[in-house]
Design a protein around this motif. Structure first.
Motif, PDB file in Angstrom:
ATOM      1  N   PHE A   1      -9.349  55.609 -12.262  1.00  0.00           N
ATOM      2  CA  PHE A   1      -9.534  54.464 -11.380  1.00  0.00           C
ATOM      3  C   PHE A   1      -8.702  54.675 -10.121  1.00  0.00           C
ATOM      4  N   TRP A   2      -8.937  53.853  -9.134  1.00  0.00           N
ATOM      5  CA  TRP A   2      -8.205  54.010  -7.869  1.00  0.00           C
ATOM      6  C   TRP A   2      -7.255  52.838  -7.684  1.00  0.00           C
ATOM      7  N   MET A   3      -6.076  53.156  -7.227  1.00  0.00           N
ATOM      8  CA  MET A   3      -5.082  52.112  -6.999  1.00  0.00           C
ATOM      9  C   MET A   3      -4.615  52.152  -5.560  1.00  0.00           C
ATOM     10  N   LEU A   4      -4.567  50.972  -4.978  1.00  0.00           N
ATOM     11  CA  LEU A   4      -3.897  50.819  -3.693  1.00  0.00           C
ATOM     12  C   LEU A   4      -2.457  50.456  -4.011  1.00  0.00           C
ATOM     13  N   GLU A   5      -1.547  51.298  -3.582  1.00  0.00           N
ATOM     14  CA  GLU A   5      -0.144  51.029  -3.849  1.00  0.00           C
ATOM     15  C   GLU A   5       0.637  51.080  -2.550  1.00  0.00           C
ATOM     16  N   ALA A   6       1.528  50.111  -2.381  1.00  0.00           N
ATOM     17  CA  ALA A   6       2.363  50.084  -1.177  1.00  0.00           C
ATOM     18  C   ALA A   6       3.810  49.910  -1.605  1.00  0.00           C
ATOM     19  N   GLU A   7       4.682  50.401  -0.788  1.00  0.00           N
ATOM     20  CA  GLU A   7       6.116  50.367  -1.092  1.00  0.00           C
ATOM     21  C   GLU A   7       6.833  50.270   0.241  1.00  0.00           C
ATOM     22  N   TRP A   8       7.759  49.353   0.360  1.00  0.00           N
ATOM     23  CA  TRP A   8       8.471  49.265   1.630  1.00  0.00           C
ATOM     24  C   TRP A   8       9.912  48.809   1.445  1.00  0.00           C
ATOM     25  N   THR A   9      10.725  49.249   2.377  1.00  0.00           N
ATOM     26  CA  THR A   9      12.161  48.993   2.289  1.00  0.00           C
ATOM     27  C   THR A   9      12.542  47.731   3.047  1.00  0.00           C
ATOM     28  N   TRP A  10      13.804  47.353   2.868  1.00  0.00           N
ATOM     29  CA  TRP A  10      14.424  46.226   3.557  1.00  0.00           C
ATOM     30  C   TRP A  10      13.793  44.905   3.147  1.00  0.00           C
ATOM     31  N   THR A  11      13.217  44.856   1.967  1.00  0.00           N
ATOM     32  CA  THR A  11      12.701  43.593   1.470  1.00  0.00           C
ATOM     33  C   THR A  11      13.591  43.167   0.310  1.00  0.00           C
ATOM     34  N   ARG A  12      13.902  41.881   0.237  1.00  0.00           N
ATOM     35  CA  ARG A  12      14.917  41.413  -0.714  1.00  0.00           C
ATOM     36  C   ARG A  12      14.446  40.294  -1.617  1.00  0.00           C
ATOM     37  N   GLU A  13      13.232  39.816  -1.397  1.00  0.00           N
ATOM     38  CA  GLU A  13      12.739  38.681  -2.176  1.00  0.00           C
ATOM     39  C   GLU A  13      11.392  39.044  -2.759  1.00  0.00           C
ATOM     40  N   VAL A  14      11.193  38.742  -4.020  1.00  0.00           N
ATOM     41  CA  VAL A  14       9.895  39.024  -4.610  1.00  0.00           C
ATOM     42  C   VAL A  14       8.816  38.188  -3.911  1.00  0.00           C
ATOM     43  N   ASN A  15       9.205  37.026  -3.395  1.00  0.00           N
ATOM     44  CA  ASN A  15       8.238  36.207  -2.665  1.00  0.00           C
ATOM     45  C   ASN A  15       7.735  36.897  -1.398  1.00  0.00           C
ATOM     46  N   ASP A  16       8.570  37.725  -0.798  1.00  0.00           N
ATOM     47  CA  ASP A  16       8.117  38.484   0.381  1.00  0.00           C
ATOM     48  C   ASP A  16       7.046  39.501  -0.011  1.00  0.00           C
ATOM     49  N   VAL A  17       7.222  40.092  -1.182  1.00  0.00           N
ATOM     50  CA  VAL A  17       6.205  41.041  -1.654  1.00  0.00           C
ATOM     51  C   VAL A  17       4.894  40.290  -1.913  1.00  0.00           C
ATOM     52  N   CYS A  18       5.001  39.127  -2.568  1.00  0.00           N
ATOM     53  CA  CYS A  18       3.807  38.303  -2.810  1.00  0.00           C
ATOM     54  C   CYS A  18       3.124  37.944  -1.481  1.00  0.00           C
ATOM     55  N   GLN A  19       3.936  37.587  -0.510  1.00  0.00           N
ATOM     56  CA  GLN A  19       3.404  37.192   0.797  1.00  0.00           C
ATOM     57  C   GLN A  19       2.523  38.291   1.398  1.00  0.00           C
ATOM     58  N   LEU A  20       3.005  39.533   1.338  1.00  0.00           N
ATOM     59  CA  LEU A  20       2.219  40.632   1.895  1.00  0.00           C
ATOM     60  C   LEU A  20       0.941  40.833   1.090  1.00  0.00           C
TER      61      LEU A  20
END
Lengths: 487, 487
Positions: free
Chosen positions: B257-276
């Motif tokens: 299967f295919w996965m879109l995966e992203a990873e980024w630095t300088w983020t400190r809140e899981v809510n910020d990840v949800c936001q993106l």
């Protein structure tokens, strides 16, 4: 219950990267905050200069700190440390950068011991960096190559979108071996090792012991699958990982590499296929790499100026040269004859019916043509079964694109769309045209067959060509080759 | 010698597709030529109507031929035949299409025997079409899904480009097992089968028998590799094939299967990840699928109107609901208690510390929230070692995004960036923090560690959600699952 819903995401965005800050024409009245890693530190009498990079652009940003500020830091301002800084973006009084950051506050988020940090300031050998694959993207050159890879992907995507191609994903696991070269990787379910040993070793495994009920291999090319999809969607392309279990250690081969492959219907001339390849590669040369990135990459390449002239010439509107295989052999023979038995001629004698060796390919593009050259219409005996037979009955409508420094960059052809011609060729090669293995491939010719063609482009070779970085092992983030797989 | 160079490629382009012809506002004075496959033929007294499709758009184009013209054809005008037609594009007098092609000339390029053609006009079952994977893209629905896949890829690429992410390629062959689930595929060089048998079966193979000098597996997730690249480039993403040797046969699982995966630095809140994640998925919902394509897909989905309302609601500016795992368990318990021992409640009892079952996930998104819901902060015992431990010491800063009809669409988290916390968690799990296997991963925390997070999104599940097509086996061109690998 009351659901927590955060503010609307429509206006939501991440904080700007250094690239975005530098390119947005920031007003110095506005404070900026940014994060990154220290690339270098220079202490002077009153101030400290620190170049900070977040990997978003080749230059990074010079930050200027009062020594009072830097002396208050609990953790050291050392190369490789990660920091968060705030301040004002001002015009730089120094040379080398237009803007610099006048720092109000700085925090070291992750320290970096300068004694043990593997990425030291001095030039590191490619071998050393290959041994530190997890950190080598922290060097300027390797980061540049990764950004170039991203950029070239975008340029290619736009090119194929403009020409109404559909981007598709073809299978990685397959039961067919497109090239028939036999250098494939075999895949088994690791949790499925059966207790009875012989099954595992016998290629004609009993269905029960195979995860997919038949032997599975990693794809060596997406072409046959692309042909199936082109027979419905007309124009398809993919950028897909391919795998060859090659044991040869060259600067142009990887065990895992990426190929851009395109396939489209209603094309009847191999020259039309060349035309599309030339157009897309010129886009790559013209749009794929910016001036700043090019300067960053040039540092590691000794003969960069010469390479650059060669690339600029290839990118010009002048059409690329096309030679038939027969013409190419004649030129090679002529050269070899004129040179006599000198050391400078070829190790392998050029001869019609024999494959072109690397030395021949390089001579054609680097000496004879001094630029990219399409060599077309190879003898059918040298090419796979699916290529379209020419009217002469002995050559096929195919091409290899040879470019200076790299050699073969692209290979393509018309595909044989005539069921009877394809079947006789396959039979002549001892392939079974009645069995299950190729039934689906022949079905494409049985029901609404359409003339079509396509090509495969080695993506790491493209990056090598455009960047001037010689070895494809540097053109992919985490290279794999025989006896080498880190991470 | 005189090199043949063709005319400049700068103005070069392919002939227009049907989509391009229909969208370009063609002048009827201009003749058009196009190629495609016959989708249906209807003979009337004086004229024949034939719908021609080249796969570039859902509708195709209606061609109108005089019966004189069609009677002159040597090969039959049958469904599935490939044709080349020329004529004038005129306003259609019929309903169902704005334009039609008044045909001057027509050639059948590839005939198609209506008796044996596997893609007949009547509705074909999904099972039958799966058995004819090489031809199923010729059906309207499967072609639509492939175009949707292309379109969603583009929308995602633009989203990540706008937010300054670098598109990267992470390895498919790897020695590490990110999820630790053990359901991996093992890779060996098929040409390297050694004559001495035991090596092949022993997982601790002697280096000489392994192509890479150590056992190689197909990746189950690109995450760990993305973390390494994010520690240089700050923001990275990939769309990459992933592999799990799952034997369960569900509508949501594939072996490839295919996965879109992203990873980024300088983020400190899981809510910020949800936001993106929310922002990028709203782009997918709003921009990913056009009206015409949606209508084409709706045909195959019985409860399409209901699904569409659900998707429109999710695409609105209203933020998506977020629940902690603890809150989710409370809601599930409350519902189970109120419902009593009725048949309609859960098979598995919801209980803090236990995994959410599919039935729980569906109830949360389909009944409780009636839309997408982020469930955050699961107990650390339920999640992999790399997720960041919350201040409570017992949960991790993670989320699963659950959506109606599909269940888990995305999983993500902050990653543990504190070297000491990561090492103790790994040790507690019996993992070796001193050995070679994870040294590189710990190095990322040792040298300039940066707070970071990311996620993985199942691409076939996204297509299933957006299209309403229930089974992921229809959401990829050539699906692979246990005991099934065609082509």
């Amino acid at each position: 219950m009351l659901f927590r819903r955060l503010a609307s995401t429509s206006a939501w965005t991440l904080p700007p990267t250094i690239r975005q800050i530098l390119s947005s024409g920031h007003d110095s009245a506005n404070k900026v905050q940014l994060c990154g890693w220290i690339k270098s530190v220079r202490r002077q009498k009153n101030v400290t200069f620190a170049v900070i990079s977040d990997g978003s652009c080749p230059t990074g940003l010079q930050a200027v700190l009062s020594n009072t500020l830097s002396s208050q830091l609990k953790l050291g301002l050392t190369n490789g440390a990660s920091v968060r800084v705030s301040g004002s973006l001002v015009n730089s009084r120094g040379t080398g950068q237009a803007k610099e950051l006048q720092v109000d506050s700085i925090d070291v988020l992750g320290e970096c011991n300068p004694e043990t940090y593997p990425i030291q300031k001095q030039t590191l050998s490619v071998d050393y960096l290959r041994d530190h694959a997890h950190l080598r993207a922290r060097t300027d050159t390797n980061a540049s190559i990764l950004r170039l890879r991203d950029s070239l992907t975008k340029v290619m995507q736009r090119f194929y979108e403009r020409h109404d191609f559909c981007y598709v994903h073809t299978p990685i696991l397959t039961s067919s071996d497109c090239e028939g070269a036999g250098e494939t990787f075999r895949v088994t379910a690791s949790s499925a090792v059966p207790s009875h040993v012989p099954d595992l070793l016998d290629p004609s495994d009993s269905p029960s012991s195979e995860f997919f009920s038949k032997p599975a291999y990693l794809t060596v090319s997406s072409q046959l699958h692309l042909e199936a999809l082109a027979s419905s969607l007309s124009r398809v392309y993919t950028l897909s990982p391919c795998f060859r279990a090659e044991r040869s250690q060259t600067s142009r081969h990887l065990a895992e590499f990426w190929m851009l492959e395109a396939e489209w219907t209603w094309t009847r001339e191999v020259n039309d296929v060349c035309q599309l390849v030339e157009a897309c590669l010129k886009d790559a040369l013209v749009l794929g790499i910016g001036e700043e990135e090019r300067r960053a990459l040039a540092k590691g390449v000794p003969d960069y100026d010469q390479r650059l002239r060669c690339l600029e010439d290839a990118a010009s509107s002048k059409p690329w040269v096309r030679l038939t295989y027969t013409e190419a052999i004649l030129e090679l023979e002529k050269y070899a004859a004129a040179a006599g038995p000198k050391a400078s001629t070829f190790q392998f004698k050029p001869q019609w019916g024999c494959a072109l060796q690397s030395e021949h390919e390089r001579w054609l593009s680097e000496v004879l043509v001094k630029g990219p050259v399409f060599v077309t219409d190879y003898p059918s005996s040298l090419k796979p079964f699916y290529m379209r037979t020419n009217d002469d009955g002995k050559s096929v409508a195919c091409f290899d694109l040879l470019v200076p420094y790299v050699g073969e960059l692209v290979g393509g052809s018309l595909r044989e769309e005539r069921l009877d011609v394809l079947c006789s060729r396959m039979s002549a090669l001892g392939m079974d045209t009645e069995g299950e293995e190729y039934k689906w491939y022949l079905d494409l010719r049985r029901f609404g067959s359409a003339p079509h063609g396509g090509f495969g482009l080695g993506f790491e070779r493209l990056i090598s060509w455009v960047s001037g970085v010689e070895n494809v092992r540097e053109c992919i983030a985490m290279p794999r080759w025989a006896r080498r797989m880190l991470l």
